[in-house]
Design a protein around this motif. Structure first.
Motif, mmCIF file in Angstrom:
data_model
loop_
_atom_site.group_PDB
_atom_site.id
_atom_site.type_symbol
_atom_site.label_atom_id
_atom_site.label_comp_id
_atom_site.label_asym_id
_atom_site.label_seq_id
_atom_site.Cartn_x
_atom_site.Cartn_y
_atom_site.Cartn_z
ATOM 1 N N ARG A 268 3.109 7.692 -2.659
ATOM 2 C CA ARG A 268 3.868 6.762 -1.831
ATOM 3 C C ARG A 268 3.228 5.375 -1.848
ATOM 4 O O ARG A 268 2.004 5.264 -1.851
ATOM 5 C CB ARG A 268 3.918 7.274 -0.395
ATOM 6 C CG ARG A 268 4.927 8.361 -0.210
ATOM 7 C CD ARG A 268 4.644 9.233 0.987
ATOM 8 N NE ARG A 268 5.769 10.118 1.232
ATOM 9 C CZ ARG A 268 6.152 11.079 0.403
ATOM 10 N NH1 ARG A 268 5.478 11.298 -0.704
ATOM 11 N NH2 ARG A 268 7.196 11.841 0.676
ATOM 12 N N TYR A 270 3.856 3.204 0.683
ATOM 13 C CA TYR A 270 3.406 3.254 2.076
ATOM 14 C C TYR A 270 3.483 4.718 2.503
ATOM 15 O O TYR A 270 4.507 5.372 2.259
ATOM 16 C CB TYR A 270 4.314 2.417 2.985
ATOM 17 C CG TYR A 270 4.306 0.950 2.651
ATOM 18 C CD1 TYR A 270 3.259 0.137 3.067
ATOM 19 C CD2 TYR A 270 5.336 0.386 1.912
ATOM 20 C CE1 TYR A 270 3.245 -1.206 2.765
ATOM 21 C CE2 TYR A 270 5.327 -0.962 1.594
ATOM 22 C CZ TYR A 270 4.277 -1.758 2.032
ATOM 23 O OH TYR A 270 4.256 -3.081 1.726
ATOM 24 N N ALA A 271 2.426 5.215 3.132
ATOM 25 C CA ALA A 271 2.354 6.637 3.467
ATOM 26 C C ALA A 271 3.588 7.098 4.233
ATOM 27 O O ALA A 271 4.036 8.223 4.096
ATOM 28 C CB ALA A 271 1.087 6.919 4.273
ATOM 29 N N ARG A 272 4.175 6.208 5.036
ATOM 30 C CA ARG A 272 5.271 6.569 5.905
ATOM 31 C C ARG A 272 6.624 6.631 5.187
ATOM 32 O O ARG A 272 7.563 7.294 5.619
ATOM 33 C CB ARG A 272 5.340 5.525 7.036
ATOM 34 C CG ARG A 272 6.308 5.796 8.147
ATOM 35 C CD ARG A 272 6.381 4.588 9.077
ATOM 36 N NE ARG A 272 6.588 3.346 8.366
ATOM 37 C CZ ARG A 272 7.735 2.973 7.803
ATOM 38 N NH1 ARG A 272 8.786 3.758 7.849
ATOM 39 N NH2 ARG A 272 7.842 1.815 7.181
ATOM 40 N N GLN A 273 6.737 5.868 4.078
ATOM 41 C CA GLN A 273 8.038 5.759 3.406
ATOM 42 C C GLN A 273 8.253 6.875 2.392
ATOM 43 O O GLN A 273 7.313 7.472 1.896
ATOM 44 C CB GLN A 273 8.141 4.407 2.678
ATOM 45 C CG GLN A 273 8.336 3.230 3.610
ATOM 46 C CD GLN A 273 8.552 1.936 2.821
ATOM 47 O OE1 GLN A 273 8.482 1.900 1.603
ATOM 48 N NE2 GLN A 273 8.810 0.860 3.550
ATOM 49 N N ASN B 66 -4.548 3.277 1.786
ATOM 50 C CA ASN B 66 -3.310 3.721 1.125
ATOM 51 C C ASN B 66 -2.096 2.857 1.472
ATOM 52 O O ASN B 66 -1.134 3.326 2.066
ATOM 53 C CB ASN B 66 -3.073 5.193 1.486
ATOM 54 C CG ASN B 66 -1.967 5.816 0.673
ATOM 55 O OD1 ASN B 66 -1.516 5.255 -0.319
ATOM 56 N ND2 ASN B 66 -1.521 6.978 1.098
ATOM 57 N N SER B 67 -2.178 1.568 1.135
ATOM 58 C CA SER B 67 -1.034 0.664 1.220
ATOM 59 C C SER B 67 -1.356 -0.500 0.288
ATOM 60 O O SER B 67 -2.528 -0.781 0.022
ATOM 61 C CB SER B 67 -0.821 0.166 2.652
ATOM 62 O OG SER B 67 -1.621 -0.962 2.903
ATOM 63 N N PRO B 68 -0.335 -1.181 -0.246
ATOM 64 C CA PRO B 68 -0.621 -2.205 -1.262
ATOM 65 C C PRO B 68 -1.580 -3.291 -0.787
ATOM 66 O O PRO B 68 -2.500 -3.664 -1.503
ATOM 67 C CB PRO B 68 0.767 -2.781 -1.572
ATOM 68 C CG PRO B 68 1.710 -1.677 -1.266
ATOM 69 C CD PRO B 68 1.120 -0.976 -0.070
ATOM 70 N N GLU B 239 6.217 -3.996 4.478
ATOM 71 C CA GLU B 239 6.624 -2.612 4.739
ATOM 72 C C GLU B 239 7.946 -2.572 5.507
ATOM 73 O O GLU B 239 8.903 -1.923 5.075
ATOM 74 C CB GLU B 239 5.517 -1.890 5.522
ATOM 75 C CG GLU B 239 5.817 -0.418 5.720
ATOM 76 C CD GLU B 239 4.649 0.347 6.342
ATOM 77 O OE1 GLU B 239 3.591 -0.265 6.589
ATOM 78 O OE2 GLU B 239 4.813 1.547 6.573
ATOM 79 N N ASP B 243 11.839 -1.527 4.233
ATOM 80 C CA ASP B 243 12.718 -0.604 4.967
ATOM 81 C C ASP B 243 14.088 -1.243 5.174
ATOM 82 O O ASP B 243 15.122 -0.643 4.902
ATOM 83 C CB ASP B 243 12.124 -0.306 6.363
ATOM 84 C CG ASP B 243 10.895 0.599 6.324
ATOM 85 O OD1 ASP B 243 10.869 1.510 5.479
ATOM 86 O OD2 ASP B 243 9.985 0.385 7.134
#
Lengths: 325, 325
Positions: A268, A270-273, B66-68, B239, B243
């Motif tokens: 992922r 973003y962990a949430r997406q 764990n995000s860009p 993020e 969405d």
């Protein structure tokens, strides 16, 4: 430490837990903190490490943390090490053996507790054999445990999934040279197609920095009468698959209606997406779990590394994004 | 070390460089390696660190790698620390003050060289004042240097860019509670709109895990006759912007023809690829560079941290992706 425990009115174990950063009750923490301040006690982890000839640092070498797969894996690795009271020193090797070698020399010099590497260089003979070592994806030497996803089954699963979703003319894309795990993924894909009489082509971009232009040219050259002659595409990485996806979209191809795409990794952004690209997902949580487990086995058995040339194969799974039906 | 240098026939400096993982010629390396093996010499970094009361580890605390944005920043931070012969211990705090506090206790106990934190917890009073400390984004205390992007100008730049690209009805989206740097970005955006007589609304999702459902409901409720009543959207993070982008696309809105979107961060998912979302880009390379610079100043001046309550503001820039004209 005994003085601190005595003054704080708590057990020596509680003081030890507090010093080592383990969970302790807020009330206990406050007492210990006060006692430490009163006694001017400096809990020196380095002094302890030196005494026991052990440190609690583990070096983790990745090509670069700046990609979804490696950042997800680094996250899980750090959390898993932390669960066992180890700290993670993160190293980006930038895919150069020179930088990797520097880190390994550092690991030797610092007497770290262990080393986990996704090595692309031939570094086996540089590593102090007394340092516990685990490799991921590519075997460093016969005496070092290897943790790897089931790349061959991943390739097969990609072929099978595209076929079951109705694709009839499949294409594998990557860039030259296709080696190591990527070649295994390609092999699994082509084997499945051959065994099941499914048409499958391969297109490989040349080895150069701007290889995307090869993908563009391929799409343009093969585009006849508004029609792209493949309806299922598999790549050995989400990165190339996403390049190809954007090129197809720009060429007016409907994804997934006309062409379905499956990548590899499934990490992922973003962990949430949810993931965007449909993909063969590697379980980064399990890779981290087993890498740490195999490392701890070596640390606990006093670094005897013989008989450790085993391979732990982690199953992969298909995860649907927006690029398959 | 003198014995090693003598036996290898090289300078003491070369041996020191080799041990500390600095670059040495392959030929020199071979000689030193041989001498080290012959003398059974163990260059022990911990022993040296203890002797000088210094280690070369720097702890970097991020909410999650764990995000860009955080993985890009972690990459640059490690590279920048390495340039100065420091090693990075990466810690994911998962946005919980409990985990952050554990790391800070660890940093105190290990006598690390320094600590760089993107702290969200109130941790100032927990940190041993002798440990050099730099904060990013949010000030830890008045005596700690802060490195931050120009969030206010970033918000203004988003408003200005959308207006110049023809958008007339603007919308700021985020989720509750909007605080700290996010509130500053919102303020910059709304100030620009107010000063230039541009219509601007704000929609905030509620504080809950599944806040995306609020974005969906908002789009659905405002969608009248195939028409979404806003033509420019700004969010305080890529993020949320991504969405919102996917929700608009699914609702049949053409991006960027009908609605243009600008996010915040501008970090690449893969270093080689272009960004998808148009965004106000934070320079992670510069944030890392200045964070390390301010840390080294403290380390070199023997940890005197007074007068260090300065703020270094890093300029931001607009970077075009596929969500603006």
């Amino acid at each position: 430490m005994n003085d601190v425990a005595s003054l704080a009115g708590v057990s020596r174990g509680s003081v030890s837990n507090y010093i080592n950063g383990k969970k302790t009750k807020a009330e206990t923490q406050a007492k210990i903190k006060e006692a430490i301040a009163a006694l001017d006690y400096v809990p020196n982890a380095m002094a302890r490490a030196l005494k026991t000839s052990k440190s609690n640092f583990v070096v983790f070498i990745v090509p670069t943390v700046n990609s979804p797969f490696f950042s997800e894996l680094s996250y899980h690795m750090q959390q898993e090490l932390q669960r066992h009271a180890y700290k993670m020193i993160l190293c980006n090797s930038n895919n150069t053996s020179e930088e990797e070698i520097e880190y390994i020399q550092m690991a030797n010099a610092q007497k770290v507790a262990g080393l986990i590497t996704m090595s692309y260089a031939n570094v086996a003979n540089l590593i102090d054999t007394s340092i516990p070592l685990v490799s991921i994806e590519k075997r460093v030497s016969q005496n070092v445990p290897l943790i790897t996803s089931d790349n061959y089954m991943g390739g097969r699963l990609a072929g099978e999934t595209l076929a079951k979703l109705g694709a009839k003319r499949l294409l594998f894309i990557s860039k030259k040279p296709v080696k190591n795990i990527s070649a295994v993924r390609e092999r699994g894909f082509l084997d499945y197609c051959q065994e099941n009489d499914i048409f499958a082509d391969v297109f490989l971009a040349r080895k150069k920095i701007n290889f995307i232009s090869d993908f563009k040219r391929f799409v343009k050259d093969n585009f006849v009468d508004q029609h792209f002659p493949y309806d299922g595409v598999f790549s050995d990485s989400d990165e190339y698959a996403s390049d190809f996806y954007h090129i197809l979209i720009q060429a007016g191809v409907q994804v997934p209606n006309q062409v379905q795409i499956i990548g590899f990794d499934g990490s992922r952004v973003y962990a949430r997406q949810r993931i965007t690209l449909s993909s063969i997902k590697q379980s980064t949580a399990h890779i981290a779990k087993y890498a740490v487990e195999k490392l701890l086995l070596q640390i606990e058995s006093k670094n005897e590394r013989t008989f450790l040339g085993e391979t732990t194969v982690i199953p992969v799974s298909f995860e649907k994004g927006i690029t398959t039906k």
